[in-house]
Write a protein that holds these residues in place. Structure first.
Motif, PDB file in Angstrom:
ATOM      1  N   VAL A 120     -18.323 -29.545 -27.132  1.00 12.80           N
ATOM      2  CA  VAL A 120     -19.223 -30.268 -26.220  1.00 12.80           C
ATOM      3  C   VAL A 120     -18.515 -30.539 -24.898  1.00 12.80           C
ATOM      4  O   VAL A 120     -19.092 -30.352 -23.815  1.00 12.80           O
ATOM      5  CB  VAL A 120     -19.707 -31.586 -26.857  1.00 12.80           C
ATOM      6  N   HIS A 121     -17.259 -30.978 -24.969  1.00 16.15           N
ATOM      7  CA  HIS A 121     -16.485 -31.196 -23.743  1.00 16.15           C
ATOM      8  C   HIS A 121     -16.341 -29.893 -22.952  1.00 16.15           C
ATOM      9  O   HIS A 121     -16.466 -29.880 -21.724  1.00 16.15           O
ATOM     10  CB  HIS A 121     -15.090 -31.737 -24.079  1.00 16.15           C
ATOM     11  N   ALA A 122     -16.060 -28.805 -23.671  1.00 14.87           N
ATOM     12  CA  ALA A 122     -15.888 -27.512 -23.005  1.00 14.87           C
ATOM     13  C   ALA A 122     -17.170 -27.096 -22.292  1.00 14.87           C
ATOM     14  O   ALA A 122     -17.131 -26.564 -21.175  1.00 14.87           O
ATOM     15  CB  ALA A 122     -15.478 -26.451 -24.021  1.00 14.87           C
ATOM     16  N   CYS A 123     -18.308 -27.334 -22.929  1.00 14.88           N
ATOM     17  CA  CYS A 123     -19.596 -26.985 -22.305  1.00 14.88           C
ATOM     18  C   CYS A 123     -19.838 -27.814 -21.049  1.00 14.88           C
ATOM     19  O   CYS A 123     -20.279 -27.284 -20.017  1.00 14.88           O
ATOM     20  CB  CYS A 123     -20.738 -27.201 -23.299  1.00 14.88           C
ATOM     21  N   SER A 137     -28.609 -21.519 -19.045  1.00  9.21           N
ATOM     22  CA  SER A 137     -29.067 -20.666 -20.126  1.00  9.21           C
ATOM     23  C   SER A 137     -27.936 -20.477 -21.133  1.00  9.21           C
ATOM     24  O   SER A 137     -26.755 -20.592 -20.801  1.00  9.21           O
ATOM     25  CB  SER A 137     -29.516 -19.305 -19.587  1.00  9.21           C
ATOM     26  N   SER A 138     -28.307 -20.186 -22.367  1.00  8.92           N
ATOM     27  CA  SER A 138     -27.299 -19.973 -23.409  1.00  8.92           C
ATOM     28  C   SER A 138     -26.368 -18.823 -23.041  1.00  8.92           C
ATOM     29  O   SER A 138     -25.146 -18.892 -23.262  1.00  8.92           O
ATOM     30  CB  SER A 138     -27.985 -19.673 -24.745  1.00  8.92           C
ATOM     31  N   ALA A 139     -26.936 -17.771 -22.454  1.00  6.40           N
ATOM     32  CA  ALA A 139     -26.130 -16.606 -22.082  1.00  6.40           C
ATOM     33  C   ALA A 139     -25.136 -16.957 -20.981  1.00  6.40           C
ATOM     34  O   ALA A 139     -23.962 -16.580 -21.041  1.00  6.40           O
ATOM     35  CB  ALA A 139     -27.039 -15.469 -21.636  1.00  6.40           C
ATOM     36  N   ALA A 140     -25.595 -17.685 -19.960  1.00  6.15           N
ATOM     37  CA  ALA A 140     -24.709 -18.046 -18.850  1.00  6.15           C
ATOM     38  C   ALA A 140     -23.615 -18.999 -19.301  1.00  6.15           C
ATOM     39  O   ALA A 140     -22.453 -18.866 -18.905  1.00  6.15           O
ATOM     40  CB  ALA A 140     -25.521 -18.676 -17.725  1.00  6.15           C
ATOM     41  N   LEU A 141     -23.978 -19.965 -20.155  1.00  2.00           N
ATOM     42  CA  LEU A 141     -22.998 -20.919 -20.646  1.00  2.00           C
ATOM     43  C   LEU A 141     -21.949 -20.216 -21.510  1.00  2.00           C
ATOM     44  O   LEU A 141     -20.743 -20.468 -21.385  1.00  2.00           O
ATOM     45  CB  LEU A 141     -23.696 -22.015 -21.445  1.00  2.00           C
ATOM     46  N   THR A 142     -22.414 -19.321 -22.376  1.00  2.00           N
ATOM     47  CA  THR A 142     -21.488 -18.569 -23.228  1.00  2.00           C
ATOM     48  C   THR A 142     -20.545 -17.719 -22.390  1.00  2.00           C
ATOM     49  O   THR A 142     -19.341 -17.627 -22.672  1.00  2.00           O
ATOM     50  CB  THR A 142     -22.264 -17.670 -24.207  1.00  2.00           C
ATOM     51  N   ASP A 143     -21.072 -17.109 -21.341  1.00  2.00           N
ATOM     52  CA  ASP A 143     -20.245 -16.274 -20.474  1.00  2.00           C
ATOM     53  C   ASP A 143     -19.155 -17.096 -19.811  1.00  2.00           C
ATOM     54  O   ASP A 143     -18.016 -16.638 -19.664  1.00  2.00           O
ATOM     55  CB  ASP A 143     -21.125 -15.605 -19.419  1.00  2.00           C
ATOM     56  N   ARG A 144     -19.469 -18.322 -19.407  1.00  2.00           N
ATOM     57  CA  ARG A 144     -18.463 -19.214 -18.824  1.00  2.00           C
ATOM     58  C   ARG A 144     -17.379 -19.540 -19.848  1.00  2.00           C
ATOM     59  O   ARG A 144     -16.187 -19.500 -19.557  1.00  2.00           O
ATOM     60  CB  ARG A 144     -19.124 -20.509 -18.363  1.00  2.00           C
ATOM     61  N   LEU A 145     -17.810 -19.872 -21.066  1.00  2.00           N
ATOM     62  CA  LEU A 145     -16.868 -20.307 -22.088  1.00  2.00           C
ATOM     63  C   LEU A 145     -15.938 -19.184 -22.538  1.00  2.00           C
ATOM     64  O   LEU A 145     -14.815 -19.442 -22.970  1.00  2.00           O
ATOM     65  CB  LEU A 145     -17.631 -20.862 -23.300  1.00  2.00           C
ATOM     66  N   ARG A 146     -16.406 -17.940 -22.436  1.00  2.00           N
ATOM     67  CA  ARG A 146     -15.589 -16.808 -22.894  1.00  2.00           C
ATOM     68  C   ARG A 146     -14.289 -16.676 -22.110  1.00  2.00           C
ATOM     69  O   ARG A 146     -13.351 -16.033 -22.571  1.00  2.00           O
ATOM     70  CB  ARG A 146     -16.389 -15.503 -22.761  1.00  2.00           C
ATOM     71  N   HIS A 147     -14.221 -17.269 -20.932  1.00  2.00           N
ATOM     72  CA  HIS A 147     -13.018 -17.164 -20.117  1.00  2.00           C
ATOM     73  C   HIS A 147     -11.964 -18.196 -20.514  1.00  2.00           C
ATOM     74  O   HIS A 147     -10.846 -18.150 -20.004  1.00  2.00           O
ATOM     75  CB  HIS A 147     -13.360 -17.336 -18.634  1.00  2.00           C
ATOM     76  N   LEU A 148     -12.314 -19.113 -21.399  1.00  2.00           N
ATOM     77  CA  LEU A 148     -11.359 -20.144 -21.790  1.00  2.00           C
ATOM     78  C   LEU A 148     -10.354 -19.594 -22.790  1.00  2.00           C
ATOM     79  O   LEU A 148     -10.692 -18.756 -23.627  1.00  2.00           O
ATOM     80  CB  LEU A 148     -12.097 -21.339 -22.415  1.00  2.00           C
ATOM     81  N   PRO A 149      -9.119 -20.077 -22.744  1.00  4.04           N
ATOM     82  CA  PRO A 149      -8.134 -19.672 -23.749  1.00  4.04           C
ATOM     83  C   PRO A 149      -8.301 -20.493 -25.021  1.00  4.04           C
ATOM     84  O   PRO A 149      -8.970 -21.531 -25.036  1.00  4.04           O
ATOM     85  CB  PRO A 149      -6.797 -19.999 -23.066  1.00  4.04           C
ATOM     86  N   GLY A 150      -7.705 -20.038 -26.094  1.00  5.00           N
ATOM     87  CA  GLY A 150      -7.678 -20.826 -27.320  1.00  5.00           C
ATOM     88  C   GLY A 150      -8.899 -20.648 -28.200  1.00  5.00           C
ATOM     89  O   GLY A 150      -9.700 -19.725 -28.028  1.00  5.00           O
TER      90      GLY A 150
END
Length: 204
Positions: A120-123, A137-150
């Motif tokens: 939730v914090h990451a989102c 959008s779910s797709a845009a949010l997921t695309d952002r999160l994919r760049h995070l490490p870990g």
């Protein structure tokens, strides 16, 4: 609360002076770590920007992709640092409009910076890096999160997230995708207000 840098020399100085070693405040450490992360990414961006692209188009394209990835991470780190610096105090009584009402004297710890950093914090960090829109959008949010490490919730790496997996991770927090209109399109997405309400309560 006074903070104390964990150095043997500082411990010795305090002991010689007959002083009690002050207890650390994890909130202060969270700010320092976030600032250190921003500085590291800034240095990485400057180093990458100073590298001249090679004559090969494929190599130049790869360099551009790497620069873009680091830039996104820098934006997310900057958003996290801004969030930490904007919190008046950990577990301060709820007073801002829109916060959940608590009993008199009870602390509202939903945004405590020393709590576990959940999906939730990451989102919400991704929302902040995108300018804090009302919805993504779910797709845009997921695309952002994919760049995070870990790892995300110790189940999947952020790089392996899909909209379906993101939904499964957020479901236990009560945050679920809904139909949201983006211009002329209606897509599955998440409201920032829903994610804010889903922030877990810390135990401090």
């Amino acid at each position: 609360m006074t903070t104390h840098f964990p150095s043997g020399l500082d411990d010795l100085t305090a002991a010689l002076a007959g002083l009690d070693i002050p207890q650390e405040n994890p909130y202060h450490w969270a700010i320092l770590e976030a600032h250190r992360r921003v500085q590291q990414l800034d240095a990485q961006l400057l180093a990458m920007a100073g590298d001249r692209p090679t004559g090969c188009f494929a190599d130049a394209h790869e360099q551009l992709e790497q620069l873009t990835d680091v830039l996104i991470l820098r934006l997310l780190a900057g958003a996290e640092l801004t969030r930490l610096l904007s919190i008046p105090c950990c577990c301060s009584p709820a007073s801002d409009e829109g916060e959940v009402d608590t009993a008199e004297g009870e602390a509202d710890c939903r945004s405590c910076p020393v709590a576990e950093h959940t999906i939730v914090h990451a989102c919400l960090d991704a929302f902040a890096a995108d300018g804090d829109p009302a919805a993504m959008s779910s797709a845009a949010l997921t695309d952002r999160l994919r760049h995070l490490p870990g790892m995300a919730e110790d189940r999947w790496s952020y790089a392996e997230l899909t909209p379906h997996r993101l939904g499964r991770l957020l479901a236990p927090y009560g945050a679920r995708p809904r139909n949201v209109r983006f211009g002329t399109y209606q897509l599955k997405g998440y409201l920032r207000s829903s994610l804010q309400a889903a922030l877990p309560v810390c135990s401090c």
